[in-house]
Design a protein around this motif. Structure first.
Motif, PDB file in Angstrom:
ATOM      1  N   ASP A  60       0.774  -1.147   0.092  1.00 13.49           N
ATOM      2  CA  ASP A  60      -0.172   0.002  -0.062  1.00 13.49           C
ATOM      3  C   ASP A  60       0.722   1.492   0.215  1.00 13.49           C
TER       4      ASP A  60
ATOM      5  N   SER B 188       3.000   4.453  -1.338  1.00 15.58           N
ATOM      6  CA  SER B 188       2.652   5.338  -2.344  1.00 15.58           C
ATOM      7  C   SER B 188       3.658   5.211  -3.093  1.00 15.58           C
TER       8      SER B 188
ATOM      9  N   ARG C 106       3.345  -2.545 -10.405  1.00 14.21           N
ATOM     10  CA  ARG C 106       1.779  -3.032 -10.459  1.00 14.21           C
ATOM     11  C   ARG C 106       1.963  -4.670 -10.423  1.00 14.21           C
TER      12      ARG C 106
ATOM     13  N   TYR D 168       2.028  -3.682  -6.108  1.00 14.52           N
ATOM     14  CA  TYR D 168       1.798  -2.394  -5.371  1.00 14.52           C
ATOM     15  C   TYR D 168       0.567  -1.731  -5.995  1.00 14.52           C
ATOM     16  N   ARG D 169      -0.112  -1.235  -5.185  1.00 12.65           N
ATOM     17  CA  ARG D 169      -1.625  -0.690  -5.474  1.00 12.65           C
ATOM     18  C   ARG D 169      -1.745   0.714  -5.664  1.00 12.65           C
ATOM     19  N   ASN D 170      -0.913   1.737  -5.067  1.00 15.55           N
ATOM     20  CA  ASN D 170      -1.153   3.089  -4.818  1.00 15.55           C
ATOM     21  C   ASN D 170       0.054   3.698  -5.862  1.00 15.55           C
TER      22      ASN D 170
ATOM     23  N   GLN E 281       1.546   6.018  -9.393  1.00 15.46           N
ATOM     24  CA  GLN E 281       1.023   7.145 -10.009  1.00 15.46           C
ATOM     25  C   GLN E 281       2.402   7.542 -10.682  1.00 15.46           C
TER      26      GLN E 281
END
Length: 82
Positions: free
Chosen positions: A8, A10, A26, A30-32, A34
């Motif tokens: 989780d 960032s 990804r 990892y989910r967060n 950008q």
């Protein structure tokens, strides 16, 4: 001792390019994640073809207090005002 990664956490990829690092993050779970990419063509590629959250912008316009950025060996550094 091995530690489990915080999936989780960032992750921001400054200069995301064609999204290779974000795709790897990804795939690792990892989910967060950008990205920020100044090239409209590259950021659109990430959004349209890879379903990645990539903003078209220069990073220095996104972070308050930053004077300038430079990159070395694939790592982006910020020199803060003050």
């Amino acid at each position: 001792t091995r530690f489990a990664p915080n999936l989780d956490a960032s992750i921001l990829d400054a200069g995301a390019g064609y999204g290779h690092f974000l795709q790897a993050a990804r795939r690792s779970g990892y989910r967060n994640i950008q990205g920020i990419e100044p090239s409209a063509h590259r950021s659109e590629h990430c959004r349209a073809n890879l379903n990645l959250d990539v903003t078209t912008e220069f990073i220095e316009n996104c972070i308050e207090g930053c004077r300038y950025f430079y990159s070395s060996m694939g790592i982006t550094y910020c020199h803060w005002k003050g």
